[in-house]
Write an enzyme that holds these catalytic residues in place. Structure first.
Site, mmCIF file in Angstrom:
data_model
loop_
_atom_site.group_PDB
_atom_site.id
_atom_site.type_symbol
_atom_site.label_atom_id
_atom_site.label_comp_id
_atom_site.label_asym_id
_atom_site.label_seq_id
_atom_site.Cartn_x
_atom_site.Cartn_y
_atom_site.Cartn_z
ATOM 1 N N ASP A 186 0.858 -1.218 0.140
ATOM 2 C CA ASP A 186 -0.350 -0.187 -0.158
ATOM 3 C C ASP A 186 0.838 1.482 -0.332
ATOM 4 O OD1 ASP A 186 -2.037 1.871 0.448
ATOM 5 O OD2 ASP A 186 -1.922 1.209 2.895
ATOM 6 N N PHE A 187 0.291 2.309 -0.084
ATOM 7 C CA PHE A 187 1.341 3.352 0.191
ATOM 8 C C PHE A 187 1.236 4.397 1.333
ATOM 9 C CE2 PHE A 187 1.991 8.124 -1.709
ATOM 10 C CZ PHE A 187 3.207 7.632 -1.541
ATOM 11 N N ASP A 188 0.011 5.700 1.307
ATOM 12 C CA ASP A 188 -0.130 5.820 2.218
ATOM 13 C C ASP A 188 -0.574 5.190 3.688
ATOM 14 O OD1 ASP A 188 -1.657 8.896 1.442
ATOM 15 O OD2 ASP A 188 -1.862 7.527 0.001
ATOM 16 N N ASP B 288 -1.683 -1.120 6.063
ATOM 17 C CA ASP B 288 -1.782 0.050 7.293
ATOM 18 C C ASP B 288 -3.635 -0.109 7.461
ATOM 19 O OD1 ASP B 288 -2.209 1.833 5.367
ATOM 20 O OD2 ASP B 288 -2.536 3.784 7.409
#
Length: 285
Positions: free
Chosen positions: A47-49, A222
């Site tokens: 994932d990124f954020d 997250d």
């Protein structure tokens, strides 16, 4: 084998995770050693954020944590594929990943994708919804109270209340009512409500498709949307006992408990993830 033992990383987040039984008798070191034997057939998903980059009050200002991009770039030639699977548009990911080579990008929960720096491909079923999403973003800016941040992503609209947490109920109720009125879907996140087209596409579907013929995969996430990705690895492991699926939560005080409960391992921040990946490199080499 479905994943390593929880709680074996050097740094554990300040969360009450209980005393869950390990899903397999592996710790992080053993999981990397098991991965090394099948690295050329293993996919690493991120994932990124909140995973590669710390969450920021301004969603346009986020940047990957130190060491993360260098570690991913070094890992990419050692494994079958590296893929970023995010709620962000592909163009945003491309701009914020510093031109990483050989990395696949899946944006907007898989409504967009770009393989190894190629052109961005949009899910055809989502395209007719672009005008609706633009109208929704304009309406949100006009009707939501000051403090609510409206992020238009072409194929989705994110309603943030990070800088005004007292607006959570107002923003959620408004967003859910508009989604019902327009026939759209909602996805909860970290102090954000995402509104998107009624197209069957999510992180779990992306991961499930990519790992069909893989020998192993790690997923780092997250947020609650990442639990679907964890579930896709669990399903693949259940179908093939030889598949090694490792679910890693980058925990946080907002959605961390729920995500950590669904994971095998827990890391306490994007910065710690950079260290974790850097330390994994010698094991895969």
């Amino acid at each position: 084998m479905s994943g390593p033992r929880r709680g074996t990383l050097s740094r554990v987040p300040p969360l009450n995770l209980g005393n869950q039984q390990p899903k397999t008798p592996l710790d992080a070191d053993q999981a990397w050693r098991a991965t090394a034997g099948r690295a050329s057939d293993t996919v690493l998903f991120f994932d990124f954020d909140g995973t590669l980059a710390p969450v920021d009050d301004d969603p346009t200002a986020v940047q990957p944590a130190p060491k993360v991009l260098a570690a991913i770039e070094a890992l990419a030639p050692l494994v079958r594929r590296v893929a970023i699977v995010s709620a962000r548009p592909v163009e945003f990911l491309r701009d914020h990943l510093g031109g990483l080579a050989g990395v696949d990008l899946y944006g907007l929960y898989g409504l967009e994708h770009s393989h190894s720096g190629g052109e961005t491909v949009t899910e055809p079923a989502a395209l007719p919804w672009v005008p609706t999403m633009q109208e929704l973003a304009d309406l949100a800016r006009a009707e939501l109270p000051p403090g609510a941040l409206v992020e238009f992503k072409r194929l989705s609209v994110a309603l943030h209340w990070r800088t005004a947490p007292q607006l959570r109920e107002v923003v959620q109720e408004w967003g859910e009512a508009q989604a019902e009125r327009l026939g759209l879907r909602v996805q909860a996140g970290r102090m954000v409500l995402e509104i998107k087209p009624p197209v069957d596409r999510d992180k779990g579907m992306v991961i499930g498709e990519v790992v069909r013929d893989a020998g192993g995969a790690w997923y780092f996430g997250d947020d609650v949307s990442d639990i679907k990705a964890f579930a896709a690895l669990r399903a693949r492991s259940a179908a093939d006992p030889e598949f090694l699926g490792v679910c890693v939560a980058v925990a946080n005080p907002e959605t961390g408990h729920e995500v950590a409960e669904a994971a095998d391992l827990t890391i306490d921040s994007p910065a710690a993830l950079g260290d974790f990946l850097t330390e994994a490199l010698p094991r895969l080499r």
